[in-house]
Scaffold this active site. Structure first.
Site: not given
Ligand code: P70
Length: 532
Positions: A147, A199-200, A290, A333, A457, A524
């Site tokens: 943990y 970005f969303t 980011d 990514k 998009r 979306f």
């Protein structure tokens, strides 16, 4: 098709240099094909990228017209190939058109609502869909599921420190977990958060924390056809105007994304981030990154920017991150894992706050909502992701698809970016007004044709204006063919290209969609549509 037309005829089209001294010393000459370019440096004329000197083009032209050429030969360059071989395969389901018709209706014409079993080639996203290496799978077996204080956390911490260069690391279950925490800690209600396009999830977390997002990307980014080597750059004049108008105290931080997803995976130049660093420092404003696709951004700097051709991807990544104060990451990514993320900062006080908050929303500060094995896979994935040959073949595959579509005159965003081909749905369906959801329509038609799944998009993704309640009408109305890392072959790309072409040839018959169910947040993902 005339083979000759494939060769780039270098033209003096473009370019408005923007964002820094290094860019200003170069003139970019783009080929008629919109894919290849040469950079002529003021000091010495230099060809980079895949632009070719005239003699190699001549040599290829001397071949017999019937000679079958590889794509590399057609573009007068040596072909790339993946730096790995396949050890395990996952069978795919190939459905009939009738089955797809049923599945699409059931999904309300929204590709997010399709079952993966009904999909043949899945280009919905490159997020968490990559193939892990044998080393990463071996690392999964070494998961320390304690943990607290899992040894895998310390491996991750060292990998982020070594390759990204930040001091303090907080793991999170994925990117938006990190966005949530950093927005809560760094934004006071009413403060502005300028960024290079939205970005969303990033914007939503900034807004939920009371921030006001302001787009300060260069204008070129909003035009799918304008050629610019660094379309992700921040427009320093726009930013300075905002700072002067609102005052530096009212800016929470500048939010920079390395390769801008919504603009088509477009990179930010090193010159731009350096200038941005100077500007923000002068005003005492923090710069946050980011870093989700920052390795891909490093590839474009190596390829296109003065002084970086001989630097490794790892060196470029470290330098770029060094101009920022903090970063968040969706490791699903660039870092080649199926789940994971992190937050990294250099400021100790901010770290203490984040480390405290992570236990409320994600999990203890040494696991952040992940299993020990996930942390280990991430640590190994980071090291694999910065290898030059990996990133060359990853972006090489994306470009291959772009090359096919461009030579067939199918409208896509240029230049081709890092992680996807973006079909320009406005140009694809000029007969459809934006309210008829052209990009959503195109995603549906592609699925029907071949079982290929893509992502809207455009207007559906852009949501509504918080004040007026009207739809946001983004300039870019795109359908994204996102390429997972290390998953599909060149033959899959051929099938994708042919399907896009078939849909393009039938474009006149398409009438668009209407939205019949609209969720409140990030609509979306779960919206439903019907045919008009
Ligand atoms: C995509 C994914 C995620 C993402 C990103 C950038 C530049 C943060 C995140 C969040 C998944 C996605 C997310 C929202 C809408 C559609 C798809 N992008 N920053 O497919 O990371 O997903 O790990 O929370 O691209 O582009 P995470």
């Amino acid at each position: 098709m005339c083979r000759r037309s494939l060769f780039p005829q270098l033209l003096k089209r473009t370019i408005k240099p923007n964002g820094g001294a290094a860019d200003r010393r170069s003139i970019f000459l783009w080929g008629q094909d919109d894919l290849h370019f040469a950079r002529v440096n003021v000091e010495q004329a230099a060809y980079i990228g895949s632009a070719q000197p005239a003699d190699s083009i001549r040599r290829s032209n001397e071949m017999s017209p019937n000679t079958l050429l590889t794509i590399g030969q057609q573009f007068s360059r040596r072909s790339w190939a993946e730096p790995w071989k396949i050890k395990m395969v996952e069978p795919l389901h190939m459905s009939s058109r009738e089955e797809r018709e049923k599945a699409l209706h059931k999904a309300g014409f929204n590709t997010f609502l399709l079952r993966s079993d009904d999909v043949y080639i899945d280009l919905l996203t490159d997020s968490g869909t990559g193939a892990m290496s044998d080393r990463q799978w071996a690392g999964m077996m070494l998961g320390d599921e304690a943990y607290a204080g899992s040894r895998n956390f310390y491996h991750l911490e060292s990998a982020v420190q070594k390759f990204y260069g930040y001091k303090y690391i907080v793991p999170t279950h994925q990117g938006r977990g990190a966005e949530h925490l950093i927005s809560k800690v760094a934004i006071k209600p009413g403060q502005y958060v300028p960024g290079n396009m939205y970005f969303t999830t990033t914007r939503l977390h900034q807004e939920l924390a009371g921030g006001i997002f302001v787009d300060v990307i260069i204008d070129e980014a909003h035009d799918p056809q304008i050629l610019h080597p660094f379309k992700g750059n921040i427009d320093l004049d726009k930013l300075e105007t905002l700072i002067k108008r609102e005052g530096a105290d009212n800016i929470a931080y500048v939010s920079v994304a390395g390769t801008v997803n919504m603009a088509g995976g477009q990179p930010v130049s090193m010159a731009n981030i350096k200038d941005l660093r100077d500007l923000t420092k002068r005003h005492g404003i923090k710069l946050f990154l980011d870093a989700t696709r920052m390795v891909e951004n490093a590839f474009f700097i190596q390829e296109r920017e003065d002084g970086y051709a001989d630097k490794s991807i790892a060196e470029i990544l470290r330098e770029f991150c060094g101009y920022s104060d903090a970063a968040w990451m969706s490791a699903k990514k660039d870092s080649l894992v199926n789940i994971g993320g992190w937050l990294a900062v250099n400021d100790e006080e901010m770290f203490e706050e984040l480390r405290n908050l992570v236990v409320v929303y994600e999990g203890l500060h040494t696991y952040g909502g992940l299993a020990g094995r996930d942390l280990e896979a991430m640590a190994i994935g980071i090291a694999e992701s910065v290898q030059d040959e990996h990133i060359q073949s990853r972006i090489g595959q994306v470009r291959y698809l772009g090359e096919l579509l461009t030579t067939w005159n199918i409208p896509i965003v240029h230049p081709v970016g890092g992680h996807a081909i973006f079909l320009d749905a406005k140009a694809f369906y000029p007969q459809l007004e934006q309210i008829k959801f052209p990009a959503q329509t195109l995603a549906a038609e592609l699925y029907l044709d071949s079982g290929i799944r893509s992502m809207e998009r455009g207007i559906a993704s852009a949501g509504r204006n918080a004040e007026t309640g009207d739809h946001n009408y983004p300039k870019l109305e795109l359908t994204r063919l996102t390429i997972p890392r290390r998953v599909y072959t060149q033959a899959h790309m051929d099938v994708v290209a042919e399907s896009v072409r078939a849909v393009y040839e039938n474009r006149d018959q398409t009438r668009g969609l209407k939205m019949v169910h609209e969720p409140k947040y990030l609509r979306f993902f779960q919206a439903r549509f019907e045919r008009l």
